[in-house]
Design an enzyme around this catalytic site. Structure first.
Site, PDB file in Angstrom:
ATOM      1  N   CYS A  23      16.415  20.468   2.747  1.00 41.81           N
ATOM      2  CA  CYS A  23      16.196  22.185   3.023  1.00 41.81           C
ATOM      3  C   CYS A  23      15.094  22.873   2.634  1.00 41.81           C
ATOM      4  CB  CYS A  23      16.562  22.900   1.759  1.00 41.81           C
ATOM      5  SG  CYS A  23      18.472  22.369   1.457  1.00 41.81           S
ATOM      6  N   TYR A  40       1.630  13.936   7.935  1.00 44.74           N
ATOM      7  CA  TYR A  40       0.871  13.975   8.490  1.00 44.74           C
ATOM      8  C   TYR A  40       1.420  14.203  10.565  1.00 44.74           C
ATOM      9  CZ  TYR A  40      -0.335  10.737   5.405  1.00 44.74           C
ATOM     10  OH  TYR A  40       0.114   9.683   4.032  1.00 44.74           O
ATOM     11  N   TYR A  92       3.827   2.223   5.362  1.00 49.09           N
ATOM     12  CA  TYR A  92       3.394   3.756   4.852  1.00 49.09           C
ATOM     13  C   TYR A  92       5.872   4.549   5.486  1.00 49.09           C
ATOM     14  CZ  TYR A  92      -1.398   2.456   5.364  1.00 49.09           C
ATOM     15  OH  TYR A  92      -2.879   1.671   5.341  1.00 49.09           O
ATOM     16  N   GLY A 143      -7.543  -0.276   8.730  1.00 54.62           N
ATOM     17  CA  GLY A 143      -7.757   1.389   9.396  1.00 54.62           C
ATOM     18  C   GLY A 143      -7.438   0.333  10.927  1.00 54.62           C
ATOM     19  N   GLY A 199      -3.429  -3.249   6.770  1.00 54.83           N
ATOM     20  CA  GLY A 199      -1.678  -2.876   6.465  1.00 54.83           C
ATOM     21  C   GLY A 199      -1.312  -2.159   8.420  1.00 54.83           C
ATOM     22  N   GLU A 221      -8.766  -6.080   5.330  1.00 53.32           N
ATOM     23  CA  GLU A 221      -7.684  -5.036   4.538  1.00 53.32           C
ATOM     24  C   GLU A 221      -6.846  -4.503   6.198  1.00 53.32           C
ATOM     25  OE1 GLU A 221      -9.508  -2.352   2.181  1.00 53.32           O
ATOM     26  OE2 GLU A 221     -10.718  -4.411   0.794  1.00 53.32           O
TER      27      GLU A 221
HETATM   28  N1  LLP Z   1      -8.248  -0.594   2.494  1.00 56.15           N
HETATM   29  C1  LLP Z   1      -8.436   0.990   2.089  1.00 56.15           C
HETATM   30  C2  LLP Z   1      -9.105   0.541   0.444  1.00 56.15           C
HETATM   31  C3  LLP Z   1      -7.472   1.455   2.535  1.00 56.15           C
HETATM   32  O1  LLP Z   1      -8.195   2.899   1.979  1.00 56.15           O
HETATM   33  C4  LLP Z   1      -6.633   1.499   3.184  1.00 56.15           C
HETATM   34  C5  LLP Z   1      -5.378   2.390   3.445  1.00 56.15           C
HETATM   35  C6  LLP Z   1      -6.594  -0.323   3.756  1.00 56.15           C
HETATM   36  C7  LLP Z   1      -7.296  -0.623   3.103  1.00 56.15           C
HETATM   37  C8  LLP Z   1      -5.385  -0.498   5.099  1.00 56.15           C
HETATM   38  O2  LLP Z   1      -5.137   0.874   6.090  1.00 56.15           O
HETATM   39  P1  LLP Z   1      -4.188   0.970   7.210  1.00 56.15           P
HETATM   40  O3  LLP Z   1      -5.219  -0.931   8.427  1.00 56.15           O
HETATM   41  O4  LLP Z   1      -3.080   0.601   6.687  1.00 56.15           O
HETATM   42  O5  LLP Z   1      -4.562   1.372   8.124  1.00 56.15           O
HETATM   43  N2  LLP Z   1      -0.211   6.946   4.432  1.00 56.15           N
HETATM   44  C9  LLP Z   1      -0.798   7.234   5.738  1.00 56.15           C
HETATM   45  C10 LLP Z   1      -1.555   5.519   5.804  1.00 56.15           C
HETATM   46  C11 LLP Z   1      -2.947   6.143   4.584  1.00 56.15           C
HETATM   47  C12 LLP Z   1      -4.158   4.944   4.404  1.00 56.15           C
HETATM   48  C13 LLP Z   1      -4.632   4.715   3.204  1.00 56.15           C
HETATM   49  N3  LLP Z   1      -5.548   3.470   3.134  1.00 56.15           N
HETATM   50  C14 LLP Z   1      -0.629   6.936   6.392  1.00 56.15           C
HETATM   51  O6  LLP Z   1       1.017   7.400   7.194  1.00 56.15           O
HETATM   52  O7  LLP Z   1      -1.054   6.837   7.827  1.00 56.15           O
END
Ligand code: LLP
Length: 421
Positions: A346, A318, A375, A239, A277, A275
């Protein structure tokens, strides 16, 4: 910092000029920088230095096998949320004991798959899921390591669609009920408690919500230990946000995030799992697109590019901002034009950005969307029958296509016209 910089006025990915890639693979495409991915994973190792830890890359942010292999070879674990992501992690050579399985709707087939090939832990999100896993593991005669994802009811202060830690969200078990649920798990066959899991949302640009959530997890750890449970690991989720707008974004750094972890849960003697991403893959990727037309509208100019919302859906979904830059740097002092940057799909939602000031562009010019490594490709679709766009990995002066653009034939071949039609 990333490795997409101008050299002699030409945007490069590490040592490779973007026009060189465009000439080879055509536009649009995603390009990732191995050096940036490496740098980002190492920032987390530094942030958690001195604490036993595992950085589990959130595969959902970028699931290309080459990216997973690169990170896996650097010692990363993986956070997966589906059987598909689990298979990708395994195919990239990541051992099962470095894979955590998250997600609110794990099926029995997915549980079986992970228990067959190896899993570090399942992060359980509900009681029905707990019952299902107990049944599957017992049937197989194995024990499944589990944590419970607790919902700490904190406001992550991020976009509503990606906040997960409020009580109204579908995620986790309310923290107030956690003791009861851990008590239940301890009596169930086939399950072994190994820790606690929490994840409150994505693109957090303030550390306070993390601090609040982790303090609650620390208190829960103490309580559960008093209740006689062994809490060995804390999975603190992902996050941490990234700067999408170079000019004015300055989200907290991993080292500062690490400090919050140290201060809140550092004295519990638990192994820390995180975790992330987006922070690892987001600024390690760009999407490169070509200008098809410049169209003079009513009081505005439209830059119509050859990528669209199906290739990068974040702005449409978003209202996300991505910096958009020309691949050939404009000469200093050139007067800028104001553009709405749109794709060919379109619907009006296919708008990447409004009123961006850029040096004048013409058909055939290349532009790059920054911060597109997370993403981006993973959320792409073939809407409007536009084949998925290729992904390229750059390392130093070499680059390779790590996912090819499908041909139109390949796209059409997946459909079947029944014999009776
Ligand atoms: N762990 C869990 C359980 C999650 O649900 C997520 C993201 C992460 C880790 C990784 O979060 P990060 O470090 O990437 O923020 N599609 C959206 C983001 C959706 C995130 C969903 N869960 C976007 O493009 O902003």
């Amino acid at each position: 910092m990333d490795h997409f910089l101008y050299r002699d006025g030409i945007l490069h990915a590490e040592d490779v000029a973007i026009p060189e890639i465009a000439a080879k693979v055509g536009t649009p495409f995603y390009a990732y920088s191995a050096a940036t991915l490496t740098r980002h994973i190492n920032l987390f190792h530094e942030a958690l230095d001195g604490m036993e830890h595992l950085v589990c890359f959130a595969v959902k942010s970028n699931s290309n096998l080459a990216v997973l292999k690169l990170l896996g070879d650097l010692g990363a674990g993986m956070d997966v949320v589906s059987g598909g992501e689990y298979r990708r992690a395994i195919a990239a050579g990541v051992p099962g004991n470095r894979i955590v399985f998250s997600g609110v709707g794990k099926t029995r087939d997915e549980m079986r798959l992970a228990l067959t090939h190896g899993i570090r832990q399942f992060n359980l999100e509900s009681e029905p899921e707990m019952l299902a896993l107990s049944a599957v593991a017992s049937e197989m005669g194995v024990t499944a390591p589990v944590t419970v994802r607790v919902n700490p009811d904190v406001d992550a202060k991020t976009h509503a669609k990606i906040a997960t830690g409020k009580s109204e969200n579908k995620f986790g078990i309310p923290i107030a009920r956690a003791r009861e649920v851990y008590g239940q798990i301890a009596t169930m066959p086939g399950l072994k408690i190994v820790g606690i899991d929490v994840h409150i949302g994505s693109q957090l640009t303030d550390l306070e919500p993390f601090r609040q959530a982790y303090e609650k997890v620390a208190a829960l750890t103490r309580q559960l230990r008093e209740d006689g449970h062994e809490i060995l690991r804390l999975d603190l989720g992902g996050g941490l946000g990234i700067p999408y707008e170079r000019s004015n974004d300055a989200p907290p750094l991993p080292i500062e995030y690490g400090q919050v972890i140290r201060e809140t849960v550092g004295d519990l003697g638990c192994e820390i799992e995180i975790e992330p991403g987006r922070l690892i893959s987001g600024n390690a990727g760009i999407m490169v697109t070509g200008v098809i037309y410049v169209k003079q509208g009513e009081g505005r100019n439209f830059l119509i590019v050859d990528s669209a919302m199906n290739d990068l859906v974040r702005p449409a979904m978003y209202e996300a901002h991505h910096d958009i830059v020309p691949v050939i740097e404009s000469a200093p002092g050139v007067e800028q034009e104001r553009y709405d940057i749109v794709g060919p799909i379109c619907e009006t939602g296919d708008t990447f950005a409004k009123e961006r000031d850029l040096a004048p562009l013409a058909a055939g010019d290349l532009v790059a969307f920054r911060s597109a490594g997370a993403y981006g490709a993973v959320m792409a679709s073939e809407y409007n029958s536009r084949p998925l766009i290729p992904e390229v990995l750059v390392m130093g002066d070499q680059f390779a296509v790590i996912r090819a653009r499908p041909t139109y034939e390949e796209m059409l071949e997946r459909d079947t016209i029944p014999a009776w039609l």
